[in-house]
Structure formats: structure tokens, C-alpha cells
Design a protein around this motif. Structure first.
Motif, short mmCIF file in Angstrom:
data_model
loop_
_atom_site.label_atom_id
_atom_site.label_comp_id
_atom_site.label_asym_id
_atom_site.label_seq_id
_atom_site.Cartn_x
_atom_site.Cartn_y
_atom_site.Cartn_z
N CYS A 250 12.45 11.32 -8.89
CA CYS A 250 11.00 11.05 -8.87
C CYS A 250 10.68 9.90 -7.91
CB CYS A 250 10.51 10.72 -10.28
SG CYS A 250 10.56 12.10 -11.44
N GLY A 251 11.51 8.86 -7.95
CA GLY A 251 11.29 7.73 -7.05
C GLY A 251 11.37 8.13 -5.59
N ARG A 252 12.29 9.02 -5.27
CA ARG A 252 12.44 9.47 -3.89
C ARG A 252 11.30 10.40 -3.48
NH1 ARG A 252 19.11 10.06 -3.79
NH2 ARG A 252 19.44 7.84 -3.28
N ALA A 253 10.88 11.24 -4.38
CA ALA A 253 9.79 12.17 -4.04
C ALA A 253 8.47 11.44 -3.82
CB ALA A 253 9.65 13.21 -5.15
N LEU A 254 8.20 10.42 -4.64
CA LEU A 254 6.93 9.70 -4.55
C LEU A 254 7.01 8.48 -3.65
CD1 LEU A 254 5.92 9.84 -8.33
CD2 LEU A 254 5.17 11.35 -6.49
N GLY A 255 8.22 8.03 -3.36
CA GLY A 255 8.37 6.81 -2.58
C GLY A 255 7.88 6.91 -1.16
N THR A 256 7.82 8.13 -0.61
CA THR A 256 7.34 8.28 0.77
C THR A 256 5.92 7.76 0.92
OG1 THR A 256 6.65 10.55 0.26
CG2 THR A 256 8.83 10.26 1.22
N PHE A 257 5.08 7.96 -0.11
CA PHE A 257 3.69 7.49 -0.04
C PHE A 257 3.66 5.95 0.00
CE2 PHE A 257 3.54 11.57 -2.40
CZ PHE A 257 2.80 12.30 -1.49
N ALA A 258 4.50 5.33 -0.84
CA ALA A 258 4.56 3.87 -0.84
C ALA A 258 5.09 3.33 0.48
CB ALA A 258 5.44 3.40 -2.00
N LEU A 259 6.10 3.98 1.03
CA LEU A 259 6.67 3.53 2.30
C LEU A 259 5.66 3.64 3.44
CD1 LEU A 259 10.21 5.10 1.91
CD2 LEU A 259 9.72 2.65 2.12
N ASP A 260 4.91 4.72 3.48
CA ASP A 260 3.91 4.89 4.53
C ASP A 260 2.77 3.90 4.39
OD1 ASP A 260 5.07 6.88 6.05
OD2 ASP A 260 4.23 8.51 4.86
N ARG A 261 2.46 3.49 3.16
CA ARG A 261 1.35 2.57 2.95
C ARG A 261 1.74 1.11 3.13
NH1 ARG A 261 -3.28 2.76 -1.76
NH2 ARG A 261 -4.33 0.84 -1.13
N TRP A 262 2.90 0.72 2.57
CA TRP A 262 3.26 -0.70 2.56
C TRP A 262 4.45 -1.05 3.45
CZ3 TRP A 262 2.23 1.23 -2.67
CH2 TRP A 262 0.93 0.90 -3.11
#
Length: 384
Positions: A250-262
Motif C-alpha cells: 500500500c505504501g508503494r502504491a500510494l507513495g508515488t503521489f506523495a513523492l510527486d507532491r513533496w
């Protein structure tokens, strides 16, 4: 892109199927924690030796052929280990099978990450964690299949042989769609030796090493720690391992959004703090808080390896060399982890031995800023 994700997923399925049956291997072979750590070390030795040449192999064969050949080794290793545990119990033969499994997985690791990095550059956005999420989804599937297999008493030989056939056949089909990184070349070197002299590459490797130790320790010992330290059954221990890989997915699937934002640095710093807290809860908490700690540990571990691979592959012309170097350094954690935790476990118990994870993670927080240096990351390039 789908083919790359499938290859990642099948590799995760193969590796997790072994890890989830570690308690059964320990019981069948009658091994102490220290002896089991030495058997597990064989897998890490194979992977580390493979990584020393994986960059050159990927450079010359191309990502597609390297992945296919390497997965043949993964399948062979699973079959050997399965027979050495189930049909003809032998710790030596199990170690040999794990060496072959590790060697094949090491080559596959570099080749599929080179292809994934090329896809990420072509897409112009952060996608590497999603490929690693596919790997984690494969591990979830592997753990999910192993728990009922253990509960039903399915022979380890049958279980691991079946997984080996699925992984090999699926990879041969999926890898035929590779289109980018590691094109075959008989001319010129891969640049691996030069990459070993690059400070940024080496520092990324050290950071990935600590994060790989954090992930690998959970893979190797989490199920057994809950069986021995929290009095869980083998099936429940496998289910706990399944929770770890599920939250990591789950962290890897959703982490892309966090990486692109922050960006890489703040996101990775935050996830490492989660991993520290989760590991402490696993060791020091009662069973219910400890299970919550497993979830935090999984989330906290989720982005370390994929972000490190992305950072190493920022420059397409040096991707295979730098990914290979970072992978070699990172895999030393898998080399040292099993015997270190096993020997500590002989003295303190496996559960208490897991305290080594936060002890290493805390100082590693200082290395996180290295991820923003060098060539621009996908998310950084768009903000310039």
C-alpha cells in the motif's frame, strides 16, 4: 509497463514463498536461530555475488534476456530448496538451493530495475514505487498462499515447486514486452568501475543498505519472531508476515503521489521515522500493539528501495552501472542481516534481536538529503 510490473510481481511471489516457509524449514531441519541464520546467509551470498556482475550482464544481454535467464535460476533454487526441506531434508542442500535462488534474484533485481527506471524516465513522472508495489503485491500473494499451505500441511516441496513453475512461465511471457533499458550491446563497458568512485552513488548505496536491512530483517525473521516471542502459531506468524508485505505494498502504491507532491527527501525521512516506531512497537509492545507495529514497519519500509533505485538511475547513460553498484551495497544488508540477527537471537531471543533495526535507522536519517543531489529526479525536473 504492464510487463515490467508482472515481472516484479512474480519475483516477489517467488521470494516471499520461501520466506513464509522459514518456520517450517527451521522445524524440519532442527536448526537453532544461529544455524538458521547461516542457511539464510546462503541466499544473501548468492545475491551479492550476482550483483557484482549484474550491471555488466544487463548491459550486454539486455534487460529482457537477463531477466529471463535469471528467473530460470530463481525457479531452480526454489525447487532445490523445496526438496531439501520437504522430500530429503538437508540443511546443506537447502543452503545450496538458496544460493541459486539468491544468484538468480540478484541478476533479476538489477535488470528489472534498469527497465523500470527507463520506463519512469519515458513517462516523465514517478512510477518506480508502483513497480516495487507490484513486487510487494507478489509477496502478499506469496504469503497469502503460504499461510493456508502451512495450515493444511501442504508439503514444502510441492508448494515451492509449484511457485517456481508459475514464476518462470509468467516471467518468460511478461518480459517479452520489455522495450527500454539495457539494450544488448557487445561494445563498450558498462561503467561499473567508474560508478564505484562516485560519492553520491556510494552514499545512496549506504542508505539503501540500511533500508534493505530494515526490509530484509522483517522478511527473514518477522514470522519467526512472532512465533517464538509472542507465542503465535506458524499460520499466524505467516499471516503477520502477510500484514507486513500488505502495508508495504500500500505504501508503494500510494507513495508515488506523495513523492510527486513533496519530493524524495521529506517523504523518505517521514517513512523512515514510521519504520523506527513500528519496529519498537513490534519488540516492546504486547501482541496487539506489536501487530500495529508491523503495519507501521511495512509502511515505513515501503519507499526506501524504490526511491534509492530511482536516484541511482537519474542519468540514463549510467543507469545500469549505478543501479548495479547501489544494489551491491544494498544487498550487503541481506548478506550480513541473517547471521547478525540470528546470532543476536541466540543471546537475547529473535524478538529482542530486532531492536538492531531502529539502532541502524536513526543515524541513517542523516543520509536522506543525498537523494536530491546529482541529476534531477522526475519530480524535481518538473519544478525547475
Amino acid at each position: 509497463m504492464i510487463g515490467v510490473a508482472v515481472v516484479f510481481g512474480l519475483n516477489g511471489l517467488a521470494v516471499a514463498s520461501w520466506f513464509a516457509r522459514v518456520p517450517a524449514a527451521r522445524d524440519v531441519l532442527g536448526l537453532s536461530a544461529g544455524a538458521l541464520g547461516l542457511v539464510l546467509l546462503c541466499l544473501s551470498v548468492g545475491a551479492t555475488l550476482a550483483l557484482l556482475t549484474a550491471g555488466e550482464i544487463t548491459h550486454r544481454l539486455g534487460a529482457r534476456r537477463a531477466v529471463c535467464v535469471a528467473t530460470g535460476g530463481v525457479a531452480a533454487g526454489l525447487v532445490i530448496a523445496g526438496f531439501a526441506i520437504g522430500a530429503w531434508p538437508s540443511a546443506v542442500a537447502a543452503g545450496a538451493g538458496l544460493f541459486v535462488l539468491g544468484y538468480g534474484s540478484g541478476i533479476c533485481n538489477v535488470a528489472m530495475n534498469v527497465e523500470a527506471a527507463a520506463v519512469e524516465r519515458a513517462a516523465g513522472r514517478t512510477v518506480m514505487p508502483r513497480f516495487h508495489a507490484a513486487w510487494s503485491l507478489g509477496t502478499v500473494t506469496g504469503a497469502g498462499l503460504a499461510a493456508p499451505a502451512a495450515w493444511l500441511g501442504l508439503p514444502v516441496t510441492v508448494h515451492l515447486t509449484g511457485i517456481a513453475l508459475i514464476a518462470l512461465a509468467g516471467t518468460l511471457v511478461a518480459a517479452s514486452g520489455f522495450r527500454h533499458g539495457g539494450a544488448p550491446s557487445g561494445r563498450g563497458g558498462s561503467g561499473v568501475l567508474k560508478a564505484w568512485r562516485e560519492p553520491r552513488t556510494l552514499l545512496i548505496g549506504v542508505l539503501v543498505m540500511v533500508l534493505a536491512f530494515t526490509e530484509g530483517t522483517a522478511n527473514d525473521w518477522l514470522a519467526l519472531a512472532f512465533v517464538d516471542g509472542h507465542a503465535f502459531s506458524q499460520a499466524a506468524g505467516a499471516a503477520v508476515f502477510g500484514l507486513f508485505v500488505t502495508t508495504m505494498t500500500c505504501g508503494r502504491a500510494l507513495g508515488t503521489f506523495a513523492l510527486d507532491r513533496w519530493g524524495r527527501v521529506p517523504v523518505l525521512f517521514a517513512t523512515m521515522v514510521l519504520a523506527i516506531g513500528g519496529a519498537l512497537l513490534v519488540v516492546l509492545g504486547e501482541p496487539v500493539p506489536a501487530i500495529a507495529g508491523v503495519a507501521l514497519w511495512g509502511l515505513g519500509t515501503s519507499l526506501g528501495f524504490p526511491v534509492g533505485m530511482s536516484a541511482a538511475a537519474d542519468d540514463a547513460s549510467h543507469a545500469s552501472a549505478r543501479v548495479s553498484v547501489v544494489s551491491v551495497i544494498g544487498y550487503t544488508a541481506f548478506l550480513a542481516g541473517p547471521p547478525v540477527v540470528g546470532l543476536l537471537g541466540d543471546q537475547t531471543g529473535i524478538l529482542r534481536a530486532l531492536l538492531v533495526v531502529p539502532v541502524l535507522l536513526v543515524p541513517a536519517l542523516a543520509l536522506v538529503p543525498v537523494l536530491r543531489s546529482g541529476a534531477a529526479a522526475p519530480e524535481e525536473a518538473r519544478t525547475r
